[in-house]
Design a protein around this motif. Structure first.
Motif, PDB file in Angstrom:
ATOM      1  N   GLN A  99     -52.631  42.678 -13.565  1.00 41.27           N
ATOM      2  CA  GLN A  99     -52.238  42.071 -12.287  1.00 41.27           C
ATOM      3  C   GLN A  99     -51.786  43.200 -11.355  1.00 41.27           C
ATOM      4  OE1 GLN A  99     -50.261  38.158 -12.684  1.00 41.27           O
ATOM      5  NE2 GLN A  99     -50.296  38.516 -14.889  1.00 41.27           N
ATOM      6  N   GLY A 100     -51.382  42.853 -10.148  1.00 49.93           N
ATOM      7  CA  GLY A 100     -50.898  43.891  -9.218  1.00 49.93           C
ATOM      8  C   GLY A 100     -51.972  44.449  -8.314  1.00 49.93           C
ATOM      9  N   GLY A 101     -53.196  43.961  -8.453  1.00 52.32           N
ATOM     10  CA  GLY A 101     -54.275  44.386  -7.557  1.00 52.32           C
ATOM     11  C   GLY A 101     -54.701  45.832  -7.782  1.00 52.32           C
ATOM     12  N   ALA A 102     -55.720  46.228  -7.039  1.00 51.95           N
ATOM     13  CA  ALA A 102     -56.178  47.621  -7.117  1.00 51.95           C
ATOM     14  C   ALA A 102     -55.056  48.543  -6.640  1.00 51.95           C
ATOM     15  CB  ALA A 102     -57.428  47.800  -6.272  1.00 51.95           C
ATOM     16  N   SER A 103     -54.192  48.025  -5.766  1.00 50.28           N
ATOM     17  CA  SER A 103     -53.111  48.870  -5.234  1.00 50.28           C
ATOM     18  C   SER A 103     -52.174  49.343  -6.343  1.00 50.28           C
ATOM     19  CB  SER A 103     -52.305  48.102  -4.188  1.00 50.28           C
ATOM     20  OG  SER A 103     -53.149  47.729  -3.131  1.00 50.28           O
ATOM     21  N   GLN A 105     -53.104  50.010  -9.276  1.00 47.07           N
ATOM     22  CA  GLN A 105     -53.849  51.081  -9.962  1.00 47.07           C
ATOM     23  C   GLN A 105     -53.690  52.421  -9.240  1.00 47.07           C
ATOM     24  OE1 GLN A 105     -55.220  50.546 -13.045  1.00 47.07           O
ATOM     25  NE2 GLN A 105     -54.010  48.719 -12.595  1.00 47.07           N
ATOM     26  N   PHE A 106     -53.528  52.368  -7.903  1.00 45.18           N
ATOM     27  CA  PHE A 106     -53.302  53.623  -7.168  1.00 45.18           C
ATOM     28  C   PHE A 106     -52.087  54.349  -7.747  1.00 45.18           C
ATOM     29  CE2 PHE A 106     -55.016  51.702  -2.884  1.00 45.18           C
ATOM     30  CZ  PHE A 106     -56.280  51.673  -3.419  1.00 45.18           C
ATOM     31  N   ALA A 107     -51.097  53.571  -8.216  1.00 46.39           N
ATOM     32  CA  ALA A 107     -49.886  54.172  -8.787  1.00 46.39           C
ATOM     33  C   ALA A 107     -50.004  54.400 -10.290  1.00 46.39           C
ATOM     34  CB  ALA A 107     -48.689  53.269  -8.491  1.00 46.39           C
ATOM     35  N   ALA A 127     -60.574  54.524   3.940  1.00 48.67           N
ATOM     36  CA  ALA A 127     -59.170  54.120   4.018  1.00 48.67           C
ATOM     37  C   ALA A 127     -58.530  53.893   2.645  1.00 48.67           C
ATOM     38  CB  ALA A 127     -59.081  52.834   4.830  1.00 48.67           C
ATOM     39  N   TRP A 128     -59.295  53.316   1.697  1.00 48.82           N
ATOM     40  CA  TRP A 128     -58.678  53.006   0.403  1.00 48.82           C
ATOM     41  C   TRP A 128     -58.450  54.261  -0.426  1.00 48.82           C
ATOM     42  CZ3 TRP A 128     -56.027  48.885   0.379  1.00 48.82           C
ATOM     43  CH2 TRP A 128     -56.428  47.777   1.126  1.00 48.82           C
ATOM     44  N   GLY A 129     -59.386  55.180  -0.373  1.00 43.61           N
ATOM     45  CA  GLY A 129     -59.190  56.462  -1.081  1.00 43.61           C
ATOM     46  C   GLY A 129     -57.978  57.198  -0.519  1.00 43.61           C
ATOM     47  N   TYR A 173     -62.451  58.774  -7.091  1.00 40.50           N
ATOM     48  CA  TYR A 173     -63.186  58.419  -5.871  1.00 40.50           C
ATOM     49  C   TYR A 173     -63.302  56.909  -5.729  1.00 40.50           C
ATOM     50  CZ  TYR A 173     -67.782  57.348  -8.062  1.00 40.50           C
ATOM     51  OH  TYR A 173     -68.805  56.795  -8.774  1.00 40.50           O
ATOM     52  N   THR A 174     -63.746  56.480  -4.556  1.00 43.93           N
ATOM     53  CA  THR A 174     -63.878  55.054  -4.241  1.00 43.93           C
ATOM     54  C   THR A 174     -65.365  54.797  -4.045  1.00 43.93           C
ATOM     55  OG1 THR A 174     -61.809  55.289  -3.023  1.00 43.93           O
ATOM     56  CG2 THR A 174     -63.026  53.225  -2.708  1.00 43.93           C
ATOM     57  N   SER A 175     -65.970  54.023  -4.952  1.00 43.80           N
ATOM     58  CA  SER A 175     -67.435  53.927  -4.918  1.00 43.80           C
ATOM     59  C   SER A 175     -67.953  53.164  -3.699  1.00 43.80           C
ATOM     60  CB  SER A 175     -67.958  53.295  -6.208  1.00 43.80           C
ATOM     61  OG  SER A 175     -67.298  52.077  -6.445  1.00 43.80           O
ATOM     62  N   ASN A 176     -67.133  52.274  -3.153  1.00 44.41           N
ATOM     63  CA  ASN A 176     -67.517  51.594  -1.901  1.00 44.41           C
ATOM     64  C   ASN A 176     -66.258  51.429  -1.059  1.00 44.41           C
ATOM     65  OD1 ASN A 176     -69.519  49.943  -0.257  1.00 44.41           O
ATOM     66  ND2 ASN A 176     -67.915  48.422  -0.562  1.00 44.41           N
ATOM     67  N   GLU A 177     -66.277  51.989   0.134  1.00 51.60           N
ATOM     68  CA  GLU A 177     -65.113  51.863   1.015  1.00 51.60           C
ATOM     69  C   GLU A 177     -65.291  50.608   1.857  1.00 51.60           C
ATOM     70  OE1 GLU A 177     -62.201  53.108   1.402  1.00 51.60           O
ATOM     71  OE2 GLU A 177     -62.155  54.982   0.280  1.00 51.60           O
ATOM     72  N   CYS A 197     -62.598  55.753 -11.018  1.00 48.19           N
ATOM     73  CA  CYS A 197     -63.233  55.180  -9.833  1.00 48.19           C
ATOM     74  C   CYS A 197     -62.597  53.847  -9.439  1.00 48.19           C
ATOM     75  CB  CYS A 197     -64.719  54.962 -10.146  1.00 48.19           C
ATOM     76  SG  CYS A 197     -65.624  54.175  -8.812  1.00 48.19           S
ATOM     77  N   ASP A 198     -62.329  53.715  -8.147  1.00 50.90           N
ATOM     78  CA  ASP A 198     -61.953  52.415  -7.582  1.00 50.90           C
ATOM     79  C   ASP A 198     -63.248  51.735  -7.156  1.00 50.90           C
ATOM     80  OD1 ASP A 198     -61.196  50.262  -6.069  1.00 50.90           O
ATOM     81  OD2 ASP A 198     -59.987  51.395  -4.632  1.00 50.90           O
ATOM     82  N   ALA A 199     -63.660  50.747  -7.939  1.00 54.20           N
ATOM     83  CA  ALA A 199     -64.936  50.060  -7.663  1.00 54.20           C
ATOM     84  C   ALA A 199     -64.688  48.635  -7.171  1.00 54.20           C
ATOM     85  CB  ALA A 199     -65.794  50.043  -8.929  1.00 54.20           C
ATOM     86  N   SER A 200     -63.542  48.438  -6.510  1.00 55.17           N
ATOM     87  CA  SER A 200     -63.130  47.070  -6.138  1.00 55.17           C
ATOM     88  C   SER A 200     -64.197  46.302  -5.382  1.00 55.17           C
ATOM     89  CB  SER A 200     -61.875  47.116  -5.263  1.00 55.17           C
ATOM     90  OG  SER A 200     -60.789  47.584  -6.002  1.00 55.17           O
ATOM     91  N   SER A 201     -64.910  46.990  -4.481  1.00 54.38           N
ATOM     92  CA  SER A 201     -65.773  46.196  -3.612  1.00 54.38           C
ATOM     93  C   SER A 201     -67.262  46.358  -3.878  1.00 54.38           C
ATOM     94  CB  SER A 201     -65.439  46.462  -2.136  1.00 54.38           C
ATOM     95  OG  SER A 201     -65.432  47.825  -1.864  1.00 54.38           O
ATOM     96  N   ASN A 202     -67.639  47.048  -4.965  1.00 54.41           N
ATOM     97  CA  ASN A 202     -69.070  46.985  -5.309  1.00 54.41           C
ATOM     98  C   ASN A 202     -69.326  46.803  -6.803  1.00 54.41           C
ATOM     99  OD1 ASN A 202     -68.503  49.558  -6.163  1.00 54.41           O
ATOM    100  ND2 ASN A 202     -70.245  50.527  -5.139  1.00 54.41           N
ATOM    101  N   ALA A 218     -60.975  47.627 -10.581  1.00 55.09           N
ATOM    102  CA  ALA A 218     -61.453  46.816  -9.452  1.00 55.09           C
ATOM    103  C   ALA A 218     -60.606  45.564  -9.330  1.00 55.09           C
ATOM    104  CB  ALA A 218     -62.914  46.415  -9.679  1.00 55.09           C
ATOM    105  N   GLY A 219     -60.101  45.312  -8.142  1.00 49.24           N
ATOM    106  CA  GLY A 219     -59.501  44.011  -7.857  1.00 49.24           C
ATOM    107  C   GLY A 219     -60.630  42.981  -7.931  1.00 49.24           C
ATOM    108  N   ALA A 220     -60.320  41.784  -8.425  1.00 50.33           N
ATOM    109  CA  ALA A 220     -61.405  40.825  -8.698  1.00 50.33           C
ATOM    110  C   ALA A 220     -61.953  40.131  -7.460  1.00 50.33           C
ATOM    111  CB  ALA A 220     -60.906  39.760  -9.678  1.00 50.33           C
TER     112      ALA A 220
HETATM  113  N1  PMP Z   1     -59.574  49.394  -3.021  1.00 52.95           N
HETATM  114  C1  PMP Z   1     -60.566  48.836  -2.321  1.00 52.95           C
HETATM  115  C2  PMP Z   1     -61.905  49.526  -2.285  1.00 52.95           C
HETATM  116  C3  PMP Z   1     -60.351  47.635  -1.642  1.00 52.95           C
HETATM  117  O1  PMP Z   1     -61.343  47.067  -0.953  1.00 52.95           O
HETATM  118  C4  PMP Z   1     -59.077  47.030  -1.700  1.00 52.95           C
HETATM  119  C5  PMP Z   1     -58.752  45.724  -0.993  1.00 52.95           C
HETATM  120  N2  PMP Z   1     -59.633  44.956  -0.588  1.00 52.95           N
HETATM  121  C6  PMP Z   1     -58.069  47.659  -2.423  1.00 52.95           C
HETATM  122  C7  PMP Z   1     -58.363  48.832  -3.079  1.00 52.95           C
HETATM  123  C8  PMP Z   1     -56.710  47.035  -2.530  1.00 52.95           C
HETATM  124  O2  PMP Z   1     -56.818  45.921  -3.336  1.00 52.95           O
HETATM  125  P1  PMP Z   1     -55.634  44.928  -3.673  1.00 52.95           P
HETATM  126  O3  PMP Z   1     -55.376  44.150  -2.440  1.00 52.95           O
HETATM  127  O4  PMP Z   1     -56.211  44.124  -4.795  1.00 52.95           O
HETATM  128  O5  PMP Z   1     -54.461  45.735  -4.082  1.00 52.95           O
END
Ligand code: PMP
Length: 387
Positions: A99-103, A105-107, A127-129, A173-177, A197-202, A218-220
């Motif tokens: 839980q806690g989102g991709a954010s 994971q940044f920490a 922006a996310w990277g 890296y962030t595979s899709n910004e 890799c942050d692959a949240s959006s691809n 990846a956030g779901a």
């Molecule tokens: N990384 C990417 C590439 C995102 O698109 C997002 C949010 N859409 C986040 C991180 C942050 O995700 P979250 O809101 O789940 O923390």
């Protein structure tokens, strides 16, 4: 045909009910309402229909059972094996649902892996990277080894432009910004340096070479399911190298040892992840999603390219995202006008992220091809009437 009331329904009645509900949902979907939301985003209609039905079936609602029950454990198994099968995750990796989102994971990534005397190398393409790097810097010696910030996050580096320090404990890296609409079209190879890799959006939009990654998160809420679940795929060696002594809720080691159930997981979200994986299998898996997604994106990029500059795509061609198509219309007034006419015509969620403005059409896996065709037609008409 009306849905029969719950109660003494035969199995056949239940199947008929499910079919009627699915048909109704399909009709609503094909009405003039297109959801381009960047996330939480459109879900497959058939998944929602099934979840709705199961939610109200006595004894089948995942929301109302213990996460330690056999039934939930089989739901967790289904979600995990669905992800493993689709992405080809081999033994030697754990699939976790946090839980806690991709954010978070940044920490967690630097907390677990940015140990003293080592560095972490960040490749910044949007922006996310940038956010991930800021978090890592608060933990230790994180370095920006490449950035496209100066040119406005429009491009993606060639692999040969990147070199990682032998001191780096990982490269990120962030595979899709999502905000900028730029996407890597290759899996980054860190050579000796583990790649995170942050692959949240691809994620799940195309096949990837999972073995190139030491950790992928990846956030779901775009392609995997609802918000509130974060998928982490992590190589066992990384877990073995992580420090002991971290708070268990922040430690990949403890989370993996407890199979994502140190505390109550997001049972509802994990259940939906399993259903989305099943849906993806019926769609032909990730190779098939890739070609569908490419065809969808091409329709909108083509409308941009054919507009004689009325629409200006943000990303350079080589870096164009298949998930988030970002473009501008030259002036704020024209963009506001575009959004209001688009909404009146049934196209929702097109306004770009609040930090950058402009337009963004997010067209994740569940977004239908005909919605891209409809938007392209609308764009053409709008340009003709306002050019
Ligand atoms: N990384 C990417 C590439 C995102 O698109 C997002 C949010 N859409 C986040 C991180 C942050 O995700 P979250 O809101 O789940 O923390």
């Amino acid at each position: 045909m009306p849905v029969k009331a719950e109660g003494v329904l035969s199995v056949d009645d239940r199947l008929i009910n499910r079919r009627i509900v699915c048909e109704r949902i399909k009709t609503v979907d094909s009405a003039n309402y297109y959801n381009f939301s960047a996330g939480p985003a459109i879900m497959p209609r058939s998944v929602l229909a099934r979840a709705r039905e199961e939610m109200l079936s006595p004894g089948r609602s995942v929301m109302e059972i213990s996460h330690r029950s056999d039934r939930f454990l089989s739901i967790l198994d289904a979600a995990e094996s669905g992800i493993r099968e689709l992405l080809g995750v081999p033994q030697g990796y754990k699939v976790l649902f946090l839980q806690g989102g991709a954010s978070l994971q940044f920490a967690m990534v630097p907390m677990n892996f940015l140990v003293s005397n080592r560095t972490a190398d960040y490749v910044i393409t949007g922006a996310w990277g940038t956010k991930a790097l800021a978090e890592a810097k608060s933990c230790g010696e994180a370095r920006e080894i490449f950035s496209t910030a100066e040119t406005g996050f429009r491009s993606i580096p060639e692999e040969a432009e990147l070199s990682f320090s032998p001191q780096a404990s990982y490269a990120h890296y962030t595979s899709n910004e999502t905000i900028d609409g730029v996407e890597f079209n290759y899996d980054l190879d860190g050579k000796a340096v583990p790649v995170i890799c942050d692959a949240s959006s691809n994620i799940l939009s195309k096949p990837i070479d999972i073995e190139k990654y030491a950790l992928l998160y990846a956030g779901a809420q775009k392609n995997i399911g609802p918000s509130g679940v974060t998928l982490v795929i992590i190589r066992d060696e990384m877990i073995a190298a992580a420090p002991t002594g971290l708070s268990p809720m922040l430690s990949y080691r403890s989370i993996a040892e407890n199979r994502s159930m140190l505390n109550t997981p997001n049972t509802w979200g994990i259940y939906l992840v399993g259903l989305v994986c099943e849906w993806l299998r019926t769609q032909g898996g990730l190779a098939s999603m890739k070609s569908k997604n490419e065809r969808k994106a091409a329709v909108i990029y083509n409308a941009i390219d054919m507009s004689d500059g009325f629409y200006q795509g943000h990303a350079e061609r080589h870096a164009r995202s298949m998930m988030n198509v970002t473009f501008r219309l030259g002036s704020q007034d024209r963009e506001t006008h575009f959004v209001s006419e688009a909404e009146a015509a049934g196209f929702h969620g097109l306004r770009g992220h609040r930090s950058v403005g402009g337009m963004r059409a997010s067209i994740y896996n569940a977004f239908p091809h005909e919605g891209c065709e409809a938007l392209a037609g609308f764009m053409q008409d709008f340009a003709q009437n306002n050019g």
